[in-house]
Design an enzyme around this catalytic site. Structure first.
Site, PDB file in Angstrom:
ATOM      1  N   ALA A  33       0.855  -1.197   0.000  1.00  0.00           N
ATOM      2  CA  ALA A  33       0.000   0.000   0.000  1.00  0.00           C
ATOM      3  C   ALA A  33       0.890   1.245   0.000  1.00  0.00           C
ATOM      4  CB  ALA A  33      -0.956  -0.002   1.195  1.00  0.00           C
ATOM      5  N   HIS A  38       6.854   5.924   1.504  1.00  0.00           N
ATOM      6  CA  HIS A  38       7.660   4.761   1.107  1.00  0.00           C
ATOM      7  C   HIS A  38       8.601   5.127  -0.046  1.00  0.00           C
ATOM      8  CE1 HIS A  38       3.875   2.738   2.651  1.00  0.00           C
ATOM      9  NE2 HIS A  38       4.803   2.177   3.398  1.00  0.00           N
TER      10      HIS A  38
HETATM   11  P1  AMP Z   1       4.825   0.160   6.467  1.00  0.00           P
HETATM   12  O1  AMP Z   1       4.556  -0.358   5.092  1.00  0.00           O
HETATM   13  O2  AMP Z   1       3.758   1.044   6.985  1.00  0.00           O
HETATM   14  O3  AMP Z   1       5.259  -0.919   7.414  1.00  0.00           O
HETATM   15  O4  AMP Z   1       6.077   1.123   6.308  1.00  0.00           O
HETATM   16  C1  AMP Z   1       7.281   0.687   5.717  1.00  0.00           C
HETATM   17  C2  AMP Z   1       8.350   1.704   6.008  1.00  0.00           C
HETATM   18  O5  AMP Z   1       7.978   2.968   5.475  1.00  0.00           O
HETATM   19  C3  AMP Z   1       8.559   1.900   7.512  1.00  0.00           C
HETATM   20  O6  AMP Z   1       9.950   2.025   7.766  1.00  0.00           O
HETATM   21  C4  AMP Z   1       7.822   3.188   7.774  1.00  0.00           C
HETATM   22  O7  AMP Z   1       8.337   3.902   8.881  1.00  0.00           O
HETATM   23  C5  AMP Z   1       8.074   3.947   6.486  1.00  0.00           C
HETATM   24  N1  AMP Z   1       7.062   4.988   6.315  1.00  0.00           N
HETATM   25  C6  AMP Z   1       5.708   4.852   6.314  1.00  0.00           C
HETATM   26  N2  AMP Z   1       5.104   6.045   6.196  1.00  0.00           N
HETATM   27  C7  AMP Z   1       6.100   6.970   6.124  1.00  0.00           C
HETATM   28  C8  AMP Z   1       6.123   8.392   6.008  1.00  0.00           C
HETATM   29  N3  AMP Z   1       5.007   9.122   5.944  1.00  0.00           N
HETATM   30  N4  AMP Z   1       7.334   9.003   5.962  1.00  0.00           N
HETATM   31  C9  AMP Z   1       8.483   8.289   6.036  1.00  0.00           C
HETATM   32  N5  AMP Z   1       8.522   6.959   6.149  1.00  0.00           N
HETATM   33  C10 AMP Z   1       7.350   6.295   6.196  1.00  0.00           C
END
Ligand code: AMP
Length: 254
Positions: A33, A38
């Site tokens: 997603a 990301h």
């Molecule tokens: P997730 O798919 O939500 O597990 O996120 C994967 C990676 O993307 C994790 O290291 C999150 O901290 C990073 N991430 C998600 N949203 C953001 C954002 N708005 N800004 C920076 N990094 C993000």
């Protein structure tokens, strides 16, 4: 052209070849997603390494609420478009049984930080996170792995786990990417109703408005948020709130 690898031995072989060629490998673990937050991690990994791997895996062991897991958005086609446009070499897209041949008999537990903040609200959450990250780091064996400060507590726990277990991967922190109105980008934001979406940026605005967590908590409640926590750690103010059915987290430097 991005290659999709769906199992562990294929990924391990590709990674071994990368090491044999003495190429720097960047790794971005995600649950899919994908959004601009990301993308910033993918771009940075692309800039700093010869090869880049991203994993797409919605990790069930980090959820204590089956409904939350069920509702997590899954957007493989759109994710692949973004991944291709970022110039990622390889996607790891495993199934549960690939990553958990032990069916989660073995797990990484940290104490006490993982019981606070997010861990206080979501039982067993960080056991699931740390376990899957350790598995992924052992499979991919990257030179560098990239984590967003959006999930600041997660970043700190992964960084400290890497040091505790003498992992060779460098853990890199990346700044929070926000919408124009300040709302931290999150895969969960799609679940906000238009009215909730209008209120959501107030969370970030209030969180940046002072250094006393008690006062910030009160302001958030007055504004209509259901507050899980607002707390200060190291040089950051961290918060989690609920609007309707959506839970938002954020943190800012102070
Ligand atoms: P997730 O798919 O939500 O597990 O996120 C994967 C990676 O993307 C994790 O290291 C999150 O901290 C990073 N991430 C998600 N949203 C953001 C954002 N708005 N800004 C920076 N990094 C993000």
């Amino acid at each position: 052209m991005t290659t999709v690898l769906r199992n562990v031995p294929e990924m391990a072989r590709w990674s071994a070849e990368t090491r044999r060629l003495d190429l720097a490998l960047g790794f971005v673990p995600t649950m899919g997603a994908l959004h601009a937050g990301h993308f910033s991690l993918l771009e940075r990994a692309r800039r700093e390494n010869d090869r880049v791997v991203v994993s797409l895996f919605v990790n069930p062991t980090q959820y204590d609420d089956p409904a939350d897991l069920e509702e997590y958005p899954r957007t493989f086609e759109a994710d692949m478009e973004m991944i291709e446009s970022a110039g990622v070499d390889t996607v790891l897209f495993p199934k549960y049984k690939d990553l958990y041949p032990d069916d989660y008999r073995f797990r990484v537990t940290e104490s006490p930080f993982s019981e606070e903040l997010e861990g206080g609200a979501r039982e067993g959450h960080f056991d699931g996170v740390l376990t899957v990250v350790l598995k992924l780091l052992n499979i991919v064996r990257p030179t560098r792995a990239y984590f967003g400060e959006k999930d600041w507590q997660q970043y700190v726990l992964v960084r400290d786990m890497a040091a505790a277990f003498f992992l060779e991967t460098e853990i890199v922190a990346c700044p929070v990417i926000r919408e124009g109105d300040g709302l931290a980008m999150s895969s969960r934001n799609v679940h906000l109703t238009p009215e909730e979406r209008r209120l959501a940026p107030e969370f970030h605005r209030i969180l940046t408005g002072g250094e006393n967590p008690e006062i910030l908590r009160r302001r958030l409640k007055e504004r209509g948020f259901d507050v899980d926590y607002v707390e200060r750690r190291e040089n950051r103010m961290l918060g989690a709130v609920r609007i309707g059915k959506v839970r938002l987290i954020d943190n800012v430097g102070i």
